[in-house]
Design an enzyme around this catalytic site. Structure first.
Site, PDB file in Angstrom:
ATOM      1  N   ASP A  32      30.969  45.466  37.871  1.00 34.87           N
ATOM      2  CA  ASP A  32      31.704  46.874  38.372  1.00 34.87           C
ATOM      3  C   ASP A  32      31.248  48.155  38.134  1.00 34.87           C
ATOM      4  O   ASP A  32      30.486  47.922  37.277  1.00 34.87           O
ATOM      5  CB  ASP A  32      32.738  46.678  37.053  1.00 34.87           C
ATOM      6  CG  ASP A  32      33.579  47.819  37.857  1.00 34.87           C
ATOM      7  OD1 ASP A  32      34.011  47.538  39.189  1.00 34.87           O
ATOM      8  OD2 ASP A  32      34.870  47.474  37.083  1.00 34.87           O
ATOM      9  N   ASN A  76      39.328  41.212  46.777  1.00 33.75           N
ATOM     10  CA  ASN A  76      38.888  41.839  47.840  1.00 33.75           C
ATOM     11  C   ASN A  76      39.083  42.634  49.088  1.00 33.75           C
ATOM     12  O   ASN A  76      38.309  43.491  49.011  1.00 33.75           O
ATOM     13  CB  ASN A  76      37.061  41.691  46.828  1.00 33.75           C
ATOM     14  CG  ASN A  76      36.632  42.451  45.807  1.00 33.75           C
ATOM     15  OD1 ASN A  76      35.480  41.705  44.782  1.00 33.75           O
ATOM     16  ND2 ASN A  76      37.622  43.127  45.136  1.00 33.75           N
ATOM     17  N   ARG A  85      40.305  46.300  49.981  1.00 32.08           N
ATOM     18  CA  ARG A  85      39.274  47.105  50.354  1.00 32.08           C
ATOM     19  C   ARG A  85      39.628  47.341  51.820  1.00 32.08           C
ATOM     20  O   ARG A  85      39.191  46.680  53.237  1.00 32.08           O
ATOM     21  CB  ARG A  85      38.253  46.935  49.647  1.00 32.08           C
ATOM     22  CG  ARG A  85      38.065  46.654  48.515  1.00 32.08           C
ATOM     23  CD  ARG A  85      36.602  46.781  48.346  1.00 32.08           C
ATOM     24  NE  ARG A  85      36.745  45.900  46.347  1.00 32.08           N
ATOM     25  CZ  ARG A  85      36.193  47.359  45.612  1.00 32.08           C
ATOM     26  NH1 ARG A  85      34.689  47.729  45.990  1.00 32.08           N
ATOM     27  NH2 ARG A  85      35.832  47.645  43.992  1.00 32.08           N
ATOM     28  N   ARG A 119      31.442  42.675  31.072  1.00 31.85           N
ATOM     29  CA  ARG A 119      32.291  43.034  32.556  1.00 31.85           C
ATOM     30  C   ARG A 119      31.499  44.882  32.282  1.00 31.85           C
ATOM     31  O   ARG A 119      31.068  45.659  31.153  1.00 31.85           O
ATOM     32  CB  ARG A 119      33.226  43.875  32.491  1.00 31.85           C
ATOM     33  CG  ARG A 119      33.957  44.180  33.649  1.00 31.85           C
ATOM     34  CD  ARG A 119      35.089  44.588  33.627  1.00 31.85           C
ATOM     35  NE  ARG A 119      35.730  45.266  34.660  1.00 31.85           N
ATOM     36  CZ  ARG A 119      36.750  44.877  35.098  1.00 31.85           C
ATOM     37  NH1 ARG A 119      37.390  43.478  35.188  1.00 31.85           N
ATOM     38  NH2 ARG A 119      37.115  45.445  36.862  1.00 31.85           N
TER      39      ARG A 119
END
Ligand code: FPP
Length: 230
Positions: A12, A60, A63, A178
């Protein structure tokens, strides 16, 4: 402590990193793609068996169209640039996620890379593409129902259920990292995370380098995993 076998990463912070450099979000994804190479090589050198990377989630698709289409070009970019090195390092490419909704050209690139590396015996570099953990479980449940209906099985236990997940061929997940300072799982490997160690790193993915990765491994080996025991 047993040797670490399977690591997953939520890569990320590409967009925010690019913004901090006054660049377009796509520049961040490009840098992030180069970093996939760095971390994959580092993990392979450490003897990690599987590195699962969250490259594109089922969410996603929300987007902007331009960004989605750029993200779909990353596999081609990545393999064009790094395939020779991946072969030299004996790394095997795999993917998990629903291939049929991925643009044909992207799917073809992934299939070719998997095919080209299928006899490699080093680390498996597993891309989660169009992957979502809830979707994975729903698909698994429907598959179980089908097998019950066809009389192949009567019931499932944990071990049998795992055979229906997209990670069925891989060792249990040991560690999830992450980057970018967000503390969320974002629909990634919900079942598999049951006893994984969690690490949240403040750096955006393009800045998460080999040294940072090795620090995570060091941290992992200091932890005391009890799996519910004492
Ligand atoms: C999250 O950052 C990152 C992604 C959605 C894409 C990750 C993909 C790569 C790093 C490359 C994948 C490579 C291959 C070969 C498939 P973000 O855009 O959400 O960042 P932000 O939270 O700062 O906006």
């Amino acid at each position: 402590m047993e040797k670490i076998r399977h690591i997953a990463i939520i890569m990320d912070g590409n967009g925010r990193w690019a913004k901090s450099q006054n660049k377009m979000r796509t520049f961040g994804h490009l840098k992030g793609t180069d970093n996939v190479r760095n971390i994959a090589i580092a993990a392979n050198d450490q003897g990690v068996e599987v590195l699962t990377l969250y490259a594109f989630s089922t969410e996603n698709w929300k987007r902007p169209k331009d960004e989605v289409s750029y993200l779909m070009k990353l596999p081609a970019l990545f393999f064009n640039k790094f395939m020779t090195e991946l072969m030299e390092k004996n790394i095997r490419i795999m993917m998990m996620g629903e291939m049929d909704q991925i643009p044909k050209e992207t799917a073809q690139v992934l299939i070719k890379a998997m095919d080209q590396t299928k006899n490699n015996t080093g680390m498996i570099l597993n891309f989660a593409m169009n992957y979502g953990s809830r979707r994975e479980m729903i698909l698994a449940i429907n598959h179980v129902l089908k097998d019950v209906k066809e009389g192949k099985i009567e019931t499932v236990d944990e071990e049998r259920f795992e055979q229906y997940l997209m990670t069925s061929k891989f060792p249990p997940l040991d560690l999830l990292i992450r980057t970018s300072g967000e503390y969320r799982i974002s629909n990634f490997l919900l079942w598999q995370l049951a006893y994984a160690e969690l690490m949240f790193v403040d750096l955006p993915w393009p800045e998460f380098d080999e040294q940072q990765f090795l620090k995570c491994l060091e941290n992992f080996y200091k932890r005391n995993r009890r799996f519910g025991g004492i």
